[in-house]
Scaffold this motif. Sequence first.
Motif, mmCIF file in Angstrom:
data_model
loop_
_atom_site.group_PDB
_atom_site.id
_atom_site.type_symbol
_atom_site.label_atom_id
_atom_site.label_comp_id
_atom_site.label_asym_id
_atom_site.label_seq_id
_atom_site.Cartn_x
_atom_site.Cartn_y
_atom_site.Cartn_z
ATOM 1 N N GLU A 159 17.959 38.464 58.293
ATOM 2 C CA GLU A 159 18.967 39.302 57.648
ATOM 3 C C GLU A 159 20.136 39.607 58.568
ATOM 4 O OE1 GLU A 159 16.194 42.296 56.291
ATOM 5 O OE2 GLU A 159 16.584 41.640 54.250
ATOM 6 N N ASN A 160 20.108 39.003 59.739
ATOM 7 C CA ASN A 160 21.181 39.210 60.704
ATOM 8 C C ASN A 160 22.091 37.998 60.670
ATOM 9 O OD1 ASN A 160 22.492 38.711 63.272
ATOM 10 N ND2 ASN A 160 21.374 40.505 64.023
ATOM 11 N N ARG A 161 23.360 38.249 60.452
ATOM 12 C CA ARG A 161 24.350 37.207 60.260
ATOM 13 C C ARG A 161 24.377 36.202 61.401
ATOM 14 N NH1 ARG A 161 30.434 37.206 58.549
ATOM 15 N NH2 ARG A 161 30.897 36.362 60.591
ATOM 16 N N VAL A 162 24.407 36.758 62.635
ATOM 17 C CA VAL A 162 24.477 35.900 63.814
ATOM 18 C C VAL A 162 23.204 35.062 63.924
ATOM 19 C CG1 VAL A 162 24.686 35.881 66.317
ATOM 20 C CG2 VAL A 162 25.949 37.568 64.975
ATOM 21 N N GLU A 163 22.099 35.731 63.667
ATOM 22 C CA GLU A 163 20.816 35.054 63.738
ATOM 23 C C GLU A 163 20.718 33.956 62.679
ATOM 24 O OE1 GLU A 163 18.713 35.155 65.902
ATOM 25 O OE2 GLU A 163 16.841 34.391 65.059
ATOM 26 N N ILE A 164 21.220 34.256 61.499
ATOM 27 C CA ILE A 164 21.177 33.270 60.416
ATOM 28 C C ILE A 164 21.948 32.017 60.822
ATOM 29 C CG2 ILE A 164 21.982 32.744 58.071
ATOM 30 C CD1 ILE A 164 21.375 35.672 57.353
ATOM 31 N N ILE A 165 23.176 32.239 61.313
ATOM 32 C CA ILE A 165 23.998 31.088 61.708
ATOM 33 C C ILE A 165 23.307 30.299 62.816
ATOM 34 C CG2 ILE A 165 26.196 30.398 62.743
ATOM 35 C CD1 ILE A 165 27.430 32.829 61.296
ATOM 36 N N LYS A 166 22.728 31.049 63.758
ATOM 37 C CA LYS A 166 22.058 30.391 64.884
ATOM 38 C C LYS A 166 20.895 29.511 64.378
ATOM 39 C CE LYS A 166 19.285 31.469 68.867
ATOM 40 N NZ LYS A 166 18.515 32.565 69.455
ATOM 41 N N GLN A 167 20.125 30.100 63.493
ATOM 42 C CA GLN A 167 18.957 29.377 63.000
ATOM 43 C C GLN A 167 19.344 28.179 62.129
ATOM 44 O OE1 GLN A 167 15.804 29.590 63.861
ATOM 45 N NE2 GLN A 167 16.353 31.193 65.312
ATOM 46 N N LEU A 168 20.387 28.371 61.313
ATOM 47 C CA LEU A 168 20.819 27.262 60.455
ATOM 48 C C LEU A 168 21.362 26.122 61.303
ATOM 49 C CD1 LEU A 168 22.525 29.090 57.437
ATOM 50 C CD2 LEU A 168 20.275 28.009 57.503
ATOM 51 N N LYS A 169 22.107 26.487 62.355
ATOM 52 C CA LYS A 169 22.629 25.446 63.249
ATOM 53 C C LYS A 169 21.487 24.719 63.926
ATOM 54 C CE LYS A 169 27.347 26.667 64.252
ATOM 55 N NZ LYS A 169 28.358 27.004 65.227
ATOM 56 N N HIS A 170 20.496 25.544 64.317
ATOM 57 C CA HIS A 170 19.320 24.949 64.946
ATOM 58 C C HIS A 170 18.642 23.967 64.006
ATOM 59 C CE1 HIS A 170 14.933 24.945 65.795
ATOM 60 N NE2 HIS A 170 15.381 24.702 67.033
ATOM 61 N N LEU A 171 18.534 24.390 62.744
ATOM 62 C CA LEU A 171 17.915 23.520 61.724
ATOM 63 C C LEU A 171 18.717 22.214 61.596
ATOM 64 C CD1 LEU A 171 16.726 24.748 58.231
ATOM 65 C CD2 LEU A 171 18.002 22.636 58.417
ATOM 66 N N ASN A 172 20.032 22.358 61.526
ATOM 67 C CA ASN A 172 20.883 21.182 61.337
ATOM 68 C C ASN A 172 20.801 20.236 62.530
ATOM 69 O OD1 ASN A 172 21.633 22.403 59.006
ATOM 70 N ND2 ASN A 172 23.627 23.127 59.754
ATOM 71 N N ASN A 173 20.832 20.828 63.725
ATOM 72 C CA ASN A 173 20.866 19.999 64.919
ATOM 73 C C ASN A 173 19.566 19.252 65.172
ATOM 74 O OD1 ASN A 173 23.519 20.299 65.838
ATOM 75 N ND2 ASN A 173 23.050 22.390 66.508
ATOM 76 N N SER A 174 18.464 19.881 64.805
ATOM 77 C CA SER A 174 17.179 19.239 65.104
ATOM 78 C C SER A 174 16.720 18.301 63.998
ATOM 79 C CB SER A 174 16.119 20.317 65.357
ATOM 80 O OG SER A 174 15.976 21.091 64.183
ATOM 81 N N ALA A 175 17.494 18.238 62.892
ATOM 82 C CA ALA A 175 17.025 17.474 61.727
ATOM 83 C C ALA A 175 17.149 15.971 61.926
ATOM 84 C CB ALA A 175 17.818 17.899 60.499
ATOM 85 N N ASN A 176 16.169 15.242 61.418
ATOM 86 C CA ASN A 176 16.270 13.786 61.340
ATOM 87 C C ASN A 176 16.724 13.344 59.960
ATOM 88 O OD1 ASN A 176 15.438 13.059 64.002
ATOM 89 N ND2 ASN A 176 13.426 13.862 63.408
#
Lengths: 700, 137
Positions: A159-176
């Motif tokens: 529910e934290n904006r910064v955390e959300i962006i961080k996690q989504l970026k993490h998801l995107n970067n690690s995706a195959n």
Amino acid sequence: MILKGTQNVIDAEVQFFSKAQTRVDTYMNYTRPPLAIGLDPIRMSFLHSKDRGIYLRYITEITKENLSYCKELMRIVDDMRHLDAIKGNFMVSEGEYVGPLILFEHGKIAPQAVYSNISEVVEQQQYLFDNFWNQAIPAKERIKEIEEGVIPVRTRLLENRVEIIKQLKHLNNSANKLSICSTFGGMQMSYNYLFDSYNNLVDKHRRADSKEGMRWITNIDKESLDLVKIFLNAGIQIRHVKNLPPMNFGVSDQEIAATLEKMEGGKMSQSFLISNEPLYINHFNSLFDELWKNGINAKDRIEDVEQGNLGDIEVIPNSVRARELYLNLVKSANEEVLLIFPTTNAFIRQHKMGVVQLAKEAAQQRNVKVRLLMPKHESTEPLVRSLTEEDPHHYRNYDIDVRYYIEQTSGTKATILVVDRKHSLIMELRDDSKNTFDEAIGFSTYSDSRPGVLSYVSIFENIWLQTEMYKKVKETERMQKEFIDIAAHELKTPIQPILGLTEILHSQIKDVKQKELLDTIFRNAKRLNRLTEDVLDLTKIESQSLQLHTERFNLREMILNTIADSRNEIKKEYKDNIVLEFVSKSDIFIEADRGRLNQVVSNLLNNAIKFTKEGIIITTAEKKDTHVVISVKDTGTGIDPEILPRLFTRFATKSESKTGTGLGLFISKSIVEAHSGRIWAENNADGKGATFSFSLPLNN
Amino acid sequence: MAVMIIAKSRVLVVDDEPDINLTFKTGLEANGFVVDAFSDPVLALSNFKPGVYDLLLLDVRMPQINGFELYEKFRKIDSNVKACFITAHDVYYQSLKEIFPASKEMLLSGAKRVLRKPISIHDLIETVERFRRDGDQ
């Protein structure tokens, strides 16, 4: 109270520990564990407290860097947990609160701290800590994660904006592979916050390191067009799906992120559910694949959007909904209503339902042009009259036109409605015997797709035009028939005096030479008559107006009479060496056109006589199962093999052959076939003469 | 060709074609009939008197009044008069055959009420004679 100076801060912390009676809860960012171990007074405070039996809890963000310190700290404190992205620092006991200044510099002690022993402040901080504690994961789990690279299965609501962006970026970067399904708002949000994080995967896809690469499903319309193009140019594959699920989600091979928010205007979502639970990942991946499979390629969709070919086609299985839509479409008509009713019953049902009244109102109140196509039936005539006829009380200034089509030619088994050339509704007829629309209708198809709707318009216009052509053809047929009739009269009238007067003169004249001359006139007048009859018959056959006047009669008797007539002819022409015989065992009753069949038999006999110099002409009539076969066998010259293949066609005669128009056999064939019979001919097996036969069905 | 006539039968021929009138009149007279012929049906009607004719021979398609209407008018004047129709029109031929179906007696003797043009004098005399003898009114 605010404490200033690092020494004062350390002293305050040491004092805080020593005053604690039962517990100390500590919440520190990732830079603090090394200090807790490395800074003697603090480490001692922890150890002393432990010795005094004080319960110690510690929350921090365990990282690779601070791992060894955390491990050591774990041996001191009673319980330790990990929380991502901790920012603040504080410790709280049962009576006091110390909050050192937020500081991320490694090895540096906070130069300031907040101290309080006000019970409300302490209570509040305790509450905060407990909350963090509940969100945090056990330190052991986190350590294992770091040391063994094992990612624990976790489902979290961020529910934290910064955390959300961080996690989504993490998801995107690690995706195959990455599959995203979102509304336009979700796409805008991604463009605003995450766009650069897609590069990695797109590159992988370009290098063929990722088979699926990055796929995106959204609803492409005018609004989203430009952004979709930007995404396409970035190497993201996009498909259009009209009905998106009520949720935006992105799923990689490792994680899934989903939100129920619409992210209108590209705003970041307030909450995101993120999970690496394999069950969820599989579920969302297969959900995505299903949508993808049915999606429309973005390029095609963009073309449709840009060319205005936007259309919606919907199958409506429910007749109640079809009825509502049907009525609403007619109500909404602004320019034109086209309607085809497949049957008279369909018209009656739908008239009862109010459709026709609505169409009339559309015409009267909104100047809508209404055209109806329906089969003709007397039961609907008053209704149709009331629609189209002049109203004596009001000036009729509305535009309704009704035409009848021939049911077989339309072949339609559905009610077809087209409104304003923009909407079509096709309602399939399931059971025409039912009384209500709801029971009679099967599937319906609605469309506002331009090409589809215009196809139905053209079907309508074609049938409409056909009704006009049908009228014209009928009129032409009538005129042609009339002409044939008048022509027949005009052609036959002058023959009557020639024939009659020659005959009278013949009986009054004694001179043999003169009698012979009169015979010639007589014979030619008869030929002219025959020719007239044949040409008229040909015209009738070709205009398909050859009508049979059937009656029940004895075929045997009719043939006997015909043969008797032919015998008279032979006698008149002095062909004494030809004998006519008739073989028929019994009476044969048949339902047929006596005059026409007489014409056929007489024609076959005349042909036989014409081509026979001497011998017997045998006529037979024989019942065979459901048919009667009539044959005329002669001993004449036989059929010229050259003519045989086209014997029954028009003008099948050789120019050097004897008299005849070459129409007789063609007319005979047409007459026989009009009786559902067959006609054929063959040369006799003994090489002498030919046999002409025809068969007729016995319908009793 | 000759058919023996003992009492001279009187026949009224009405056909709008004068040449056909002449043909039928000549043919019938040569065979012993007494014939009045008119090419104007209205004139024929105004000269018609009851009890004079044994048989009427009427063309069907004529100007002013058709043969069938003429027959109805003649019948009002002479309810016993017999009439044969003669036409070159297939349509009239067929429909008249339906309006006047042949009776049993007529079928037996081969008497015909409706004749087709052109017809040979021989056939005309034969059918007229048969119908005069066996035909319906």
